[in-house]
Design a protein around this motif. Structure first.
Motif, PDB file in Angstrom:
ATOM      1  N   ILE A 181       0.838  -1.207   0.000  1.00 55.31           N
ATOM      2  CA  ILE A 181       0.000   0.000   0.000  1.00 55.31           C
ATOM      3  C   ILE A 181       0.869   1.252   0.000  1.00 55.31           C
ATOM      4  O   ILE A 181       0.612   2.210  -0.745  1.00 55.31           O
ATOM      5  N   LEU A 182       1.905   1.279   0.836  1.00 53.10           N
ATOM      6  CA  LEU A 182       2.791   2.442   0.887  1.00 53.10           C
ATOM      7  C   LEU A 182       3.461   2.677  -0.470  1.00 53.10           C
ATOM      8  O   LEU A 182       3.675   3.821  -0.877  1.00 53.10           O
ATOM      9  N   ASN A 226      11.678   7.456   1.235  1.00 50.84           N
ATOM     10  CA  ASN A 226      10.492   6.633   1.452  1.00 50.84           C
ATOM     11  C   ASN A 226      10.750   5.570   2.510  1.00 50.84           C
ATOM     12  O   ASN A 226      11.910   5.198   2.780  1.00 50.84           O
ATOM     13  N   LYS A 227       9.684   5.100   3.106  1.00 52.07           N
ATOM     14  CA  LYS A 227       9.766   4.120   4.193  1.00 52.07           C
ATOM     15  C   LYS A 227       9.046   2.822   3.837  1.00 52.07           C
ATOM     16  O   LYS A 227       8.440   2.173   4.676  1.00 52.07           O
ATOM     17  N   ILE A 281       5.252   4.413  15.253  1.00 53.42           N
ATOM     18  CA  ILE A 281       6.628   3.994  14.958  1.00 53.42           C
ATOM     19  C   ILE A 281       7.029   4.430  13.553  1.00 53.42           C
ATOM     20  O   ILE A 281       8.144   4.913  13.315  1.00 53.42           O
ATOM     21  N   LEU A 282       6.110   4.300  12.606  1.00 51.89           N
ATOM     22  CA  LEU A 282       6.404   4.671  11.222  1.00 51.89           C
ATOM     23  C   LEU A 282       6.644   6.171  11.092  1.00 51.89           C
ATOM     24  O   LEU A 282       7.519   6.610  10.335  1.00 51.89           O
ATOM     25  N   GLU A 283       5.873   6.976  11.845  1.00 51.79           N
ATOM     26  CA  GLU A 283       6.031   8.423  11.755  1.00 51.79           C
ATOM     27  C   GLU A 283       7.263   8.920  12.490  1.00 51.79           C
ATOM     28  O   GLU A 283       7.838   9.949  12.117  1.00 51.79           O
ATOM     29  N   THR A 284       7.677   8.201  13.529  1.00 46.48           N
ATOM     30  CA  THR A 284       8.847   8.635  14.306  1.00 46.48           C
ATOM     31  C   THR A 284      10.174   8.272  13.645  1.00 46.48           C
ATOM     32  O   THR A 284      11.222   8.749  14.101  1.00 46.48           O
ATOM     33  N   ILE A 285      10.164   7.461  12.624  1.00 46.53           N
ATOM     34  CA  ILE A 285      11.411   7.132  11.919  1.00 46.53           C
ATOM     35  C   ILE A 285      11.863   8.366  11.145  1.00 46.53           C
ATOM     36  O   ILE A 285      11.171   8.837  10.235  1.00 46.53           O
ATOM     37  N   CYS A 316       8.526   0.679  -8.507  1.00 48.43           N
ATOM     38  CA  CYS A 316       9.019   2.021  -8.198  1.00 48.43           C
ATOM     39  C   CYS A 316      10.049   2.481  -9.229  1.00 48.43           C
ATOM     40  O   CYS A 316      10.055   3.647  -9.641  1.00 48.43           O
ATOM     41  N   THR A 317      10.908   1.556  -9.661  1.00 47.99           N
ATOM     42  CA  THR A 317      11.932   1.913 -10.637  1.00 47.99           C
ATOM     43  C   THR A 317      11.313   2.355 -11.951  1.00 47.99           C
ATOM     44  O   THR A 317      11.745   3.349 -12.557  1.00 47.99           O
TER      45      THR A 317
END
Length: 483
Positions: A139-140, A181-182, A172-176, A227-228
């Motif tokens: 999804i991300l 991109n994550k 946790i995802l936002e604090t990284i 993505c590429t």
């Protein structure tokens, strides 16, 4: 959504062609409709200006000169077919690669059931968590390359509300702290769950754990490929020159199709509709070809034939969860009907009314050259190594002869290929020189072959003698090497 028409072409017939030709959604008619009407209206306006204003008042000479040069060698000036063919081939190859890397969860979920064999609640939650993290990573990734998924999940809170991650995972995802991109974060969580399952003893074996991590990496690699392709599109100059050339081609055709080589004051209005007919057919084919390239250029968009990204996400989450939950659910062992040696294939009566099933057999499998119980005589044939055809009186006979002795010695000599030496020997009855292989090793140390091998080499010597006396001197033949 992707337009499916496979059921319409399940069999070949003229009616199937009409079914495809008359469809509107995703069709060539829908693709070229705007360009077609613009060109037709423009052509009518130019024709009206020429035939009703310029031609009657004698102002057609300058227009005819312009039209003549616009239509002269138009195909040579703009190699439209070559440009479109090369462009579409590149686009189709990218489209196929994107289709192959959309990311399906079934293989990974089935691998989870095969590797994590524990029936405990913790093992079940670990498998569900791994599936959910993989789809969260999908999804991300899709949010950044597919506008449809972006509309569905405009922010991380919408993903949490849809159930793909918890509040803790969102924090946790936002604090990284990372400027890039994550997408990798949920994959990292999934690998952590695999390590936990291994520590708890839920994994069947270390090779199984390696196989499971390999499947997770393959899922991530497919997303990286998408993505590429999104980050590195075809250089924009190429689509620009192709689309520009197509439109310029038909703008010039608007003028060139109005040209009349010999002015005729008795103009017939029917020419207004007859002259552009071929150009209209050409327009539909070339513009339709270009529209196919435009649709395939970004298959994750919102066209009729683009991929259903949201449907794939929904299918992955529900299918993957159901697979890992059914890890210990399977039917009881029973003896099937195919255990009967006389079992036959079964078809519905409707399917066999007008059709016969063609067997997949070899093209010459029905050719009968001998009966099943017929005794076929088999003869030994010396191995031949052809090195070219020359005249018999010009060729040099190179033969590997067997010295006089027992069959076992001859066979041993034939089976020995170590330390050969060639000695010159005069052959009686032949105009050319004969050669013979000699060996320094002890033939008795090699052992004797069986009686069947002895008979074979005895027959081989007889065949050699027959061929030597029966071969005509003037025939073209190949140099024979007998072993």
């Amino acid at each position: 959504m992707t337009v499916s028409y496979n059921s319409d072409v399940s069999s070949v017939s003229s009616s199937n062609f009409l079914k495809l030709l008359l469809r509107w959604k995703g069709s060539i008619w829908k693709s070229v409709s705007s360009e077609f009407f613009i060109w037709c209206i423009s052509y009518i306006l130019v024709a009206f200006l020429y035939h009703w204003f310029l031609f009657p008042y004698g102002y057609y000479d300058a227009f005819n000169d312009i039209a003549y040069y616009c239509g002269k060698d138009l195909h040579s000036y703009i190699p439209l077919t070559f440009m479109l063919a090369f462009f579409v081939s590149i686009i189709v190859e990218r489209w196929r690669t994107i289709l192959a890397n959309l990311g399906w969860i079934e293989t990974t979920a089935l691998t989870l059931n095969a590797i994590i064999v524990s029936r405990s609640d913790e093992a079940r939650l670990i498998k569900r968590g791994i599936v959910r993290y993989l789809i969260l990573s999908q999804i991300l990734t899709y949010r950044d390359i597919s506008i449809r998924v972006r509309r569905r999940f405009p922010n991380l809170d919408s993903i949490r509300k849809a159930g793909f991650m918890t509040e803790e995972e969102e924090e946790i995802l936002e604090t990284i702290d990372l400027d890039y991109n994550k997408y990798w974060v949920p994959i990292n969580w999934a690998i952590g769950y695999v390590n936990r399952a291994n520590e708890k003893g839920y994994v069947v074996s270390p090779p199984g754990m390696i196989n499971l991590i390999t499947e997770i990496k393959a899922f991530r690699s497919a997303l990286a490929t998408l993505c590429t392709f999104d980050w590195c599109p075809i250089p924009i100059a190429y689509p620009q020159v192709v689309f520009f050339a197509v439109r310029i081609y038909f703008i010039l055709s608007l003028i060139s199709r109005q040209y009349i080589r010999v002015p005729n004051k008795d103009f017939e209005p029917v020419q207004l509709f007859i002259r552009p007919l071929i150009t209209i057919i050409e327009l539909i084919c070339i513009i339709g070809w270009m529209k196919v390239a435009e649709a395939l250029l970004n298959p994750l968009g919102e066209d009729d034939d683009d991929f259903e990204s949201n449907y794939l996400i929904d299918k992955n989450i529900f299918t993957g969860m159901r697979i890992v939950d059914c890890s210990d659910v399977y039917p009881t062992l029973v003896q099937d009907i195919f255990s009967d040696p006389g079992a036959m294939p079964i078809y519905s009566a409707e399917s066999q009314k007008n059709h016969t099933n063609g067997a997949l057999v070899g093209s010459v499998s029905n050719v009968t050259l001998a009966q099943f119980d017929e005794n076929i005589q088999m003869v030994p044939v010396a191995p031949r190594n052809s090195i070219g055809e020359i005249n018999a009186h010009d060729r040099t006979s190179i033969r590997r002869r067997f010295k006089t002795g027992t069959a076992s010695q001859s066979a041993s000599r034939a089976s020995s290929f170590r330390e050969p030496r060639l000695h010159h020997q005069t052959s009686i009855g032949e105009s050319n020189d004969g050669y013979e292989l000699d060996y320094d090793i002890n033939l008795e140390d090699l052992g004797s072959p069986s009686r069947r091998n002895a008979n074979f080499f005895s027959n081989l010597a007889k065949v050699d003698e027959i061929e030597e006396h029966s071969s005509p001197a003037t025939a073209k033949t190949s140099v024979v090497s007998r072993v």
